[in-house]
Design an enzyme around this catalytic site. Structure first.
Site, short mmCIF file in Angstrom:
data_model
loop_
_atom_site.label_atom_id
_atom_site.label_comp_id
_atom_site.label_asym_id
_atom_site.label_seq_id
_atom_site.Cartn_x
_atom_site.Cartn_y
_atom_site.Cartn_z
N TRP A 31 -3.12 0.41 30.83
CA TRP A 31 -2.13 0.39 31.91
C TRP A 31 -2.91 -0.08 33.13
O TRP A 31 -3.77 0.64 33.65
CB TRP A 31 -1.56 1.79 32.12
N ASN A 87 -10.78 4.76 30.09
CA ASN A 87 -9.58 5.22 30.80
C ASN A 87 -10.05 5.84 32.10
O ASN A 87 -10.94 6.70 32.08
CB ASN A 87 -8.85 6.25 29.91
N GLY A 88 -9.49 5.41 33.23
CA GLY A 88 -9.88 5.99 34.52
C GLY A 88 -10.11 4.92 35.56
O GLY A 88 -9.81 3.74 35.33
N HIS A 134 24.91 10.45 58.30
CA HIS A 134 23.88 10.27 59.33
C HIS A 134 23.08 8.98 59.11
O HIS A 134 21.99 8.84 59.65
CB HIS A 134 22.96 11.50 59.35
#
Ligand code: F6R
Length: 598
Positions: A74, A100-101, A498
């Site tokens: 990823w 990973n990291g 609002h």
């Protein structure tokens, strides 16, 4: 987020790695790859953009080999591309790694060690593999090289490392990013979570931060960064490998939505006595809640939204003040704390880096903490003072559904157990809520039609609600946006006028949730306000306060437990909206299931 799997044994490694990566797909990724080492010391790397099914088509490997590492990436450093996909190899081909990291001192390392070096990828991971090689050439010892590497890296890293000159060893290193070692007979494995290895073993060793391990086919040796050997017992997970497939369901998400009634019943079972007459829980947890003067709920995403409901439960049932905090904000912007705080970390995965960063600080400060998580032995589970399991079973779809309802149920039990005089029977009320969830799930056809009518072609959509319905509106909109990509927000119904009402135009879908008598009329007048301005309105209400024109009416449940049921039609609406659009429901774009970087 990135997933790692590794194997050393006697079986065909290719299939074990690809199968492991498939079971890690749910974490979210954009590319994948494997590296295989044969007995002659040759490493073959296959990697590509896209799904593991795509990787399968390019893995053209018929040799017999039984050591290898695999990865789903990823992207953080560098775009999703074949080049940036893992494994990465040192230029001389000796070392191959998956990572990973995120390495925080990447720039300094580049400058200090590789000023004129031409890297092949844009990743921080390639620096790691070159550093291992660098230290190996300096010290002529792989273990020493790994220890030096660890001393030089700042940030998070779980690493699987193979050395082409040692086909009988698999190295693994961990700091901050999750990683487990799987213990087998005649083989050993590594994986980002138990899921990657569950078809092969249910025995696992955890690795703590700043530890590394050396795996052979028959042994596992764990070491501290100093080289001191660590003795540790393995644990057995009760994760059932049959729970990790979707059976006859087209998508995990639909299966997990349907499982919610069973999960609530399981929670009642796990947290009550044999006859289901009263709840029971570790007294230390109840005391910790009672002793605190304020609870700080720390979470992200859907778990944060469950925390918003948890606040209502603690405040209404136990009169205990609660702050609900977004983990990634809290970590850098800590509010002034009360005298005796208790931190409750809510996390499906138990691995969310933002939440963990807060827990690390909380532990340093010496405050008590409770992790409410779905994954036994996950990082938050291990590192918090106390822990409670959600018992929801593996949640595979990226969009969280059953974990959310489980989180609410467990928080309700916590709040309930801290009061001496009970004003209602929570076991009974939760059982009723489970029945109502079941009946909502039986009405999918109606919700499918509503999704088609309200959400098929729309660019945006608003969920509105007051009181606890506002908390559910936030979750409903998160679910819808993450899998259908419709731009949607959850608003406090009274806030619309609002500012937000300016966004309402002809046919903008506005979905109102109405479950509380005291806000019924007010929210209905907000519905009228938007309808007058052209909105396409849909009301989801509880029977006792419903009106004839409401689009979806739910049987009544206890007023504190309405989020358990009102969220369910919104999950199903999101599912069908995404289905109509032909999207990848279980793996929405850009998202990861387990968000292990800050
Ligand atoms: C949304 C979703 C995410 C997670 C968030 C926290 O459907 O799943 O928003 O809730 O990433 O994850 P956990 O609960 O694992 O800490």
């Amino acid at each position: 987020m990135c997933g790692i799997v590794g194997y050393i044994g006697y079986e065909d490694v290719k299939e074990i790695l690809l199968g492991g990566l498939e079971r890690l797909e749910y974490r979210g990724y954009d590319s994948s790859g494997i590296g295989i080492l044969n007995d002659q010391g040759q490493v073959s790397v296959f990697k590509d953009l896209g799904r593991v099914s795509q990787l399968r088509t390019i893995v053209d490997y018929e040799e017999k080999a039984s050591i290898g590492i695999g990865h789903t990436r990823w992207s953080t450093h560098g775009e999703p591309s074949k080049n940036n996909a893992h494994p990465h190899q040192s230029k001389n081909g000796r070392f191959t790694i998956v990572h990973n990291g995120v390495i925080e001192n990447e720039d300094i390392l580049r400058e200090n060690y590789f000023a004129s070096f031409k890297f092949i990828s844009e990743t921080d991971s390639e620096i790691i593999v070159e550093l291992i090689n660098y230290f190996y050439e300096l010290y002529n010892d792989v273990e020493l090289a790994i220890r030096h590497l660890m001393n030089h890296l700042n940030g998070s890293y779980a690493l699987g490392i193979i050395d082409s000159q040692q086909p009988d060893k698999l190295y693994v290193v961990k700091n901050k990013s999750p990683l487990l070692i799987g213990l087998g007979e005649g083989f050993n494995m590594i994986g980002s979570d138990a899921m990657a290895m569950i078809t092969k073993t249910n025995k696992f060793y955890e690795l703590n931060d700043q530890e590394y391990a050396i795996l052979t086919r028959d042994s596992i040796s764990i070491f501290e960064i100093t080289g001191a050997k660590v003795t540790r017992d393995y644990f057995i997970t009760n994760l059932d490998k049959d729970q990790v497939n979707k059976g006859t369901y087209p998508h995990y998400m639909l299966k997990e939505i349907d499982e919610q009634a069973v999960v609530i019943r399981r929670i009642i079972d796990k947290y009550s006595d044999k006859r289901h007459e009263r709840f029971i829980m570790d007294q230390n947890i109840i005391d910790a809640i009672k002793d605190s003067d304020r609870i700080y709920i720390i979470a992200a995403g859907t778990s944060y939204n469950a925390g918003l409901v948890g606040k209502q439960l603690f405040e209404k049932i136990a009169n205990k003040p609660v702050d609900v905090c977004v983990a990634s904000e809290f970590v850098y912007n800590q509010p002034v704390l009360s005298q005796k705080p208790l931190f409750i970390f809510i996390s499906q995965s138990g691995e969310t880096a933002d939440s963990r960063a807060v827990l690390v600080n909380v532990n340093k400060l010496g405050y008590p903490s409770l992790a409410v998580t779905n994954v036994e032995n996950s990082t938050l589970y291990r590192e918090a003072t106390y822990n409670l399991l959600l018992h929801a079973g593996p949640e595979i779809a990226v969009a969280s559904t059953k974990a959310y309802t489980a989180q609410i149920a467990v928080l309700a039990i916590c709040a309930y157990l801290t009061v001496d005089v009970k004003e209602f029977d929570l076991i009974h009320e939760l059982s009723l809520a489970a029945n109502v969830i079941e009946s909502i799930c039986d009405q999918k056809e109606i919700l499918k039609e509503l999704a088609s009518c309200f959400l098929r072609d729309t660019r945006n959509c608003f969920y509105i609600g007051r009181h606890v319905d506002y908390a559910v509106a936030m979750e409903a909109s998160l679910k819808l946006k993450e899998i259908s990509y419709i731009q949607t927000e959850g608003f406090a119904a009274g806030e619309l006028k609002h500012g937000t009402i300016a966004l309402i135009e002809k046919d903008t879908p506005v979905i109102a949730i109405i479950s509380q008598e005291e806000i019924n009329l007010n929210t209905r007048s907000n519905v009228k306000e938007v309808k007058t301005r052209g909105a396409n309105t849909l009301v989801i209400s509880l029977k006792s306060i419903s009106s004839e024109s409401d689009g979806f009416v739910i049987d009544d449940v206890h007023k504190l437990l309405t989020p358990l049921v009102t969220v369910v039609p919104t999950q199903i609406l999101a599912y069908y909206a995404a289905l109509e659009r032909g999207l990848d429901i279980d793996k929405p774009r850009n998202l990861a299931k387990s968000v292990t970087v800050e």
